[in-house]
Design a protein around this motif. Sequence first.
Motif, PDB file in Angstrom:
ATOM      1  N   LEU A   9       0.921  -1.656  -0.204  1.00 39.71           N
ATOM      2  CA  LEU A   9      -0.379  -0.023   0.142  1.00 39.71           C
ATOM      3  C   LEU A   9       1.112   1.320  -0.165  1.00 39.71           C
ATOM      4  N   SER A  10       1.302   0.929   0.874  1.00 40.68           N
ATOM      5  CA  SER A  10       2.727   2.722   0.425  1.00 40.68           C
ATOM      6  C   SER A  10       3.490   2.731  -0.527  1.00 40.68           C
ATOM      7  N   ARG A  11       3.322   1.819  -0.910  1.00 46.39           N
ATOM      8  CA  ARG A  11       4.396   1.799  -2.641  1.00 46.39           C
ATOM      9  C   ARG A  11       3.232   2.643  -3.608  1.00 46.39           C
ATOM     10  N   LEU A  12       2.617   1.830  -3.551  1.00 47.39           N
ATOM     11  CA  LEU A  12       1.255   2.533  -4.319  1.00 47.39           C
ATOM     12  C   LEU A  12       0.678   4.316  -4.269  1.00 47.39           C
ATOM     13  N   THR A  13       0.758   4.445  -3.069  1.00 45.11           N
ATOM     14  CA  THR A  13       0.779   6.118  -1.832  1.00 45.11           C
ATOM     15  C   THR A  13       1.604   6.770  -2.679  1.00 45.11           C
ATOM     16  N   ASN A  14       0.409   8.115  -3.982  1.00 43.09           N
ATOM     17  CA  ASN A  14       1.862   9.183  -4.044  1.00 43.09           C
ATOM     18  C   ASN A  14       1.047  10.387  -3.462  1.00 43.09           C
ATOM     19  N   LYS A  15       2.259  10.466  -1.964  1.00 41.28           N
ATOM     20  CA  LYS A  15       1.794  11.956  -1.447  1.00 41.28           C
ATOM     21  C   LYS A  15       1.679  13.255  -1.788  1.00 41.28           C
ATOM     22  N   GLN A  16       2.463  13.479  -2.694  1.00 40.47           N
ATOM     23  CA  GLN A  16       2.621  14.133  -3.616  1.00 40.47           C
ATOM     24  C   GLN A  16       1.569  14.799  -4.469  1.00 40.47           C
ATOM     25  N   GLN A  17       0.823  13.666  -4.575  1.00 32.09           N
ATOM     26  CA  GLN A  17      -1.129  13.405  -5.418  1.00 32.09           C
ATOM     27  C   GLN A  17      -1.642  14.194  -4.355  1.00 32.09           C
ATOM     28  N   HIS A  18      -1.452  14.078  -3.386  1.00 31.50           N
ATOM     29  CA  HIS A  18      -2.595  14.119  -2.272  1.00 31.50           C
ATOM     30  C   HIS A  18      -2.313  15.268  -1.779  1.00 31.50           C
ATOM     31  N   ASP A  20      -1.084  18.026  -3.783  1.00 35.80           N
ATOM     32  CA  ASP A  20      -1.711  18.564  -4.844  1.00 35.80           C
ATOM     33  C   ASP A  20      -3.415  18.679  -4.619  1.00 35.80           C
ATOM     34  N   LEU A  21      -4.071  17.814  -4.987  1.00 38.56           N
ATOM     35  CA  LEU A  21      -5.014  17.559  -5.471  1.00 38.56           C
ATOM     36  C   LEU A  21      -5.648  17.705  -3.706  1.00 38.56           C
ATOM     37  N   ALA A  22      -5.945  17.274  -2.932  1.00 37.55           N
ATOM     38  CA  ALA A  22      -6.990  17.054  -1.615  1.00 37.55           C
ATOM     39  C   ALA A  22      -6.152  18.369  -1.034  1.00 37.55           C
ATOM     40  N   TYR A  23      -5.001  19.088  -0.480  1.00 33.35           N
ATOM     41  CA  TYR A  23      -4.897  20.216   0.068  1.00 33.35           C
ATOM     42  C   TYR A  23      -4.934  21.358  -0.825  1.00 33.35           C
ATOM     43  N   SER A  24      -4.773  20.920  -2.184  1.00 31.70           N
ATOM     44  CA  SER A  24      -4.686  22.510  -2.800  1.00 31.70           C
ATOM     45  C   SER A  24      -2.896  23.250  -2.794  1.00 31.70           C
ATOM     46  N   LYS A  25      -1.865  22.152  -2.254  1.00 36.28           N
ATOM     47  CA  LYS A  25      -1.011  22.249  -2.503  1.00 36.28           C
ATOM     48  C   LYS A  25      -0.078  22.921  -0.927  1.00 36.28           C
ATOM     49  N   LYS A  26      -1.442  23.019  -0.571  1.00 40.49           N
ATOM     50  CA  LYS A  26      -1.338  23.517   1.212  1.00 40.49           C
ATOM     51  C   LYS A  26      -0.719  22.849   2.460  1.00 40.49           C
ATOM     52  N   ALA A  27       0.103  21.521   1.862  1.00 41.95           N
ATOM     53  CA  ALA A  27       0.492  20.901   2.768  1.00 41.95           C
ATOM     54  C   ALA A  27       2.419  21.118   1.933  1.00 41.95           C
ATOM     55  N   VAL A  28       2.810  19.804   2.726  1.00 43.98           N
ATOM     56  CA  VAL A  28       4.058  19.495   2.675  1.00 43.98           C
ATOM     57  C   VAL A  28       4.056  17.865   2.647  1.00 43.98           C
ATOM     58  N   PRO A  33       0.906  13.225   4.370  1.00 43.84           N
ATOM     59  CA  PRO A  33       0.772  14.336   4.637  1.00 43.84           C
ATOM     60  C   PRO A  33       0.790  15.275   4.913  1.00 43.84           C
ATOM     61  N   LEU A  34       1.300  16.308   5.580  1.00 50.80           N
ATOM     62  CA  LEU A  34       0.982  16.474   6.950  1.00 50.80           C
ATOM     63  C   LEU A  34       0.377  18.199   6.457  1.00 50.80           C
ATOM     64  N   HIS A  35       0.369  18.914   7.135  1.00 51.69           N
ATOM     65  CA  HIS A  35      -0.172  20.787   6.837  1.00 51.69           C
ATOM     66  C   HIS A  35       1.094  21.313   7.477  1.00 51.69           C
ATOM     67  N   ALA A  36       1.847  22.116   7.018  1.00 55.76           N
ATOM     68  CA  ALA A  36       2.614  22.668   6.803  1.00 55.76           C
ATOM     69  C   ALA A  36       2.838  23.585   7.776  1.00 55.76           C
ATOM     70  N   CYS A  78     -14.734   6.420   5.703  1.00 55.57           N
ATOM     71  CA  CYS A  78     -13.838   8.231   4.709  1.00 55.57           C
ATOM     72  C   CYS A  78     -15.343   9.214   5.485  1.00 55.57           C
ATOM     73  N   SER A  79     -14.465  10.443   6.795  1.00 52.51           N
ATOM     74  CA  SER A  79     -15.070  11.192   7.397  1.00 52.51           C
ATOM     75  C   SER A  79     -16.029  12.123   5.841  1.00 52.51           C
ATOM     76  N   ASN A  80     -16.799  12.353   6.232  1.00 48.54           N
ATOM     77  CA  ASN A  80     -17.934  13.210   5.426  1.00 48.54           C
ATOM     78  C   ASN A  80     -17.806  14.646   5.758  1.00 48.54           C
ATOM     79  N   SER A  81     -16.765  15.445   6.608  1.00 48.93           N
ATOM     80  CA  SER A  81     -16.446  16.395   7.124  1.00 48.93           C
ATOM     81  C   SER A  81     -16.098  17.538   6.496  1.00 48.93           C
ATOM     82  N   SER A  82     -15.648  17.513   5.304  1.00 50.08           N
ATOM     83  CA  SER A  82     -14.851  17.703   4.504  1.00 50.08           C
ATOM     84  C   SER A  82     -13.999  17.502   3.521  1.00 50.08           C
ATOM     85  N   PRO A  83     -15.069  17.966   2.484  1.00 49.89           N
ATOM     86  CA  PRO A  83     -14.391  17.836   0.914  1.00 49.89           C
ATOM     87  C   PRO A  83     -13.271  17.154   1.166  1.00 49.89           C
ATOM     88  N   THR A  84     -12.009  17.902   1.652  1.00 54.04           N
ATOM     89  CA  THR A  84     -11.028  17.612   1.607  1.00 54.04           C
ATOM     90  C   THR A  84     -10.797  15.419   1.908  1.00 54.04           C
TER      91      THR A  84
END
Length: 107
Positions: A9-18, A20-28, A33-36, A78-84
């Motif tokens: 699973l970790s080898r299939l996970t592209n964190k940069q894509q997460h 870019d797409l989910a955090y609108s590039k406002k994470a690192v 992935p963790l909020h900057a 998946c929590s539906n508490s946010s679109p992210t």
Amino acid sequence: RDTGGGGALSRLTNKQQHVDLAYSKKAVVNQPPLHASLDTWLMDPKDAEKYYKEDVAAAKQLLSAANVDLSKEWSVVCSNSSPTNATLAEVWQQQLGRADIKLRIQT
């Protein structure tokens, strides 16, 4: 000892894509992935690289070696508490699908 699932699973996970797409590039990219603004908890990428090197072929080999039943559909809650959250789940669903892992997202 890694029996295939987690390592695959970790080898299939592209964190940069997460980021870019989910955090609108406002994470690192971190593990996960963790909020900057949470830089105290950032892991040195060199220390984590061996665990998160993206490699679809290696993931498929690990799944095969572990005799993972790829005909099965897995549920992920998946929590539906946010679109992210929904975006993260959809991105991960697509990423795992590259190794024929089927996810059904439940909210």
